[in-house]
Design an enzyme around this catalytic site. Structure first.
Site, PDB file in Angstrom:
ATOM      1  N   GLU A  73      -2.992  10.535   3.005  1.00 45.33           N
ATOM      2  CA  GLU A  73      -4.203  10.819   3.768  1.00 45.33           C
ATOM      3  C   GLU A  73      -4.142  12.271   4.210  1.00 45.33           C
ATOM      4  O   GLU A  73      -3.176  12.695   4.841  1.00 45.33           O
ATOM      5  CB  GLU A  73      -4.291   9.927   5.008  1.00 45.33           C
ATOM      6  CG  GLU A  73      -4.336   8.447   4.689  1.00 45.33           C
ATOM      7  CD  GLU A  73      -4.738   7.594   5.886  1.00 45.33           C
ATOM      8  OE1 GLU A  73      -4.659   8.080   7.031  1.00 45.33           O
ATOM      9  OE2 GLU A  73      -5.151   6.448   5.663  1.00 45.33           O
ATOM     10  N   GLU A 133       0.846  -1.199   0.000  1.00 47.87           N
ATOM     11  CA  GLU A 133       0.000   0.000   0.000  1.00 47.87           C
ATOM     12  C   GLU A 133       0.880   1.248   0.000  1.00 47.87           C
ATOM     13  O   GLU A 133       1.900   1.286   0.699  1.00 47.87           O
ATOM     14  CB  GLU A 133      -0.888  -0.044   1.255  1.00 47.87           C
ATOM     15  CG  GLU A 133      -1.930   1.045   1.325  1.00 47.87           C
ATOM     16  CD  GLU A 133      -2.884   0.855   2.521  1.00 47.87           C
ATOM     17  OE1 GLU A 133      -3.318  -0.276   2.810  1.00 47.87           O
ATOM     18  OE2 GLU A 133      -3.187   1.875   3.163  1.00 47.87           O
ATOM     19  N   ASP A 156       0.235   5.282   0.624  1.00 51.05           N
ATOM     20  CA  ASP A 156      -0.852   6.083   1.184  1.00 51.05           C
ATOM     21  C   ASP A 156      -0.633   7.573   1.186  1.00 51.05           C
ATOM     22  O   ASP A 156       0.405   8.036   1.640  1.00 51.05           O
ATOM     23  CB  ASP A 156      -0.942   5.786   2.696  1.00 51.05           C
ATOM     24  CG  ASP A 156      -1.862   4.653   2.988  1.00 51.05           C
ATOM     25  OD1 ASP A 156      -2.786   4.425   2.217  1.00 51.05           O
ATOM     26  OD2 ASP A 156      -1.634   3.994   4.017  1.00 51.05           O
TER      27      ASP A 156
END
Ligand SMILES: *[C@@H]1O[C@H](CO)[C@@H](O)[C@H](O)[C@H]1NC(C)=O
Ligand SMILES: *[C@@H]1O[C@H](CO)[C@@H](O)[C@H](O)[C@H]1NC(C)=O
Length: 288
Positions: free
Chosen positions: A106, A102, A104
């Site tokens: 955010e 993953e 990421d």
């Protein structure tokens, strides 16, 4: 064909490719599916604009139709304006399964006038714990800005408006697993995380302001699309043989840009968190 002839052909192919790539950019109607939130996610303007919203009942999200095995993924986002405390808007690549990979981004909301935080992480084979957090040098709610993830066999680079802000190099030779064995989808979501997002959970979501809305446009993937039926991928740029994104890594100038960005805007780095790693930092922290 003589050299001159092949040069011309290469140029023509290059131009053809640029045109095709430009035309194939972003149509949310074809490229993504709304995965949750019901009517809270909306594709508008003939597929050019997508909005996600969040209310007290639910957030919303989408993912790409295609799975990818390497690529350069750009999207423009305009984040929840005003008091966005407690909300989290995400843009990330992820594979499936328990030992997933993953990458990421955010965006942690904040009270009006207080800065958003861009929280990043890289998971390899199910293990993350590689958080780095940054402030941005602009207000991400006023306009659309471009957020990019480059993922190729050599490196992962996260960029904002073309400025590289974080790199995770392939250090498999030093025993650090690198995401290169599992195809990933792009995902995006808007959800409530007021137990931790803003000032560590001190500032809660003000539901009287709901619904909260974030907007997306110009999704563009120069990428290798994975076919699970043939377990192989086909790349947008194969015809020109050297697709620059596929072999791109940061040159010295770009490394210097990352350093100077991080010096000003980085607010958390797992690689300097001595409390967390009393026995010594993870091996990737030792490379710069
Ligand atoms: C919100 O604003 C406060 C005060 O400026 C700051 O300390 C914090 O890092 C900001 N962002 C988040 C997500 O808490
Ligand atoms: C492809 O890349 C290699 C190695 O970077 C380089 O030597 C070669 O000239 C490139 N070919 C084209 C057509 O750009």
């Amino acid at each position: 064909m003589n050299t001159r002839g092949s040069m011309v052909l290469v140029s023509v192919l290059a131009i053809w490719f640029m045109v095709v790539a430009a035309v194939s950019a972003a149509n949310f109607n074809q490229d993504v599916s709304i995965t949750w939130g019901g009517g809270r996610a909306n594709i508008q303007d003939s597929g050019n604009l997508l909005t996600l919203s969040l209310d007290q009942t639910s957030g919303s999200g989408f993912q790409t139709v295609n799975q990818y095995m390497f690529g350069k993924f750009d999207i423009q986002m305009k984040l929840v304006p005003g008091n966005s405390a407690g909300t989290v808007t995400t843009y990330y690549l992820s594979s499936a399964g328990s030992s997933h990979d993953e990458i990421d981004l955010e965006f942690l909301g904040n009270l009006s006038g207080d800065p958003y935080v861009l929280h990043t992480n890289v998971f390899t084979q199910g293990k993350g714990n590689r958080e780095q957090q940054f402030y941005l040098w602009f207000d991400p709610t006023k306009d659309f800005h471009t957020y990019s993830i480059l993922w190729n066999p050599v490196t992962i680079v996260i960029s904002v408006d073309g400025t590289p802000i974080r790199q995770f190099k392939n250090m498999a030779s030093s025993g650090v697993p690198f995401p290169n064995g599992q195809p990933m989808w792009i995902y995006s979501s808007l959800w409530d995380a007021d137990s931790w997002a803003t000032r560590g959970g001190l500032v809660k979501t003000d539901w009287s302001l709901a619904p909260f809305t974030a907007s997306y446009r110009n999704y563009n993937a120069q990428a290798c699309i994975w076919s699970s039926s043939s377990s192989s991928s086909s790349c947008t740029t194969k015809s020109t043989s050297n697709s620059s994104w596929m072999s791109q890594s940061l040159d010295n100038t770009a490394q210097a840009r990352i350093k100077s960005f991080q010096k000003k805007y980085m607010i958390y780095n797992y690689c300097t968190d001595t409390k967390r790693f009393p026995q010594g930092f993870p091996p990737e922290c030792l490379a710069t």
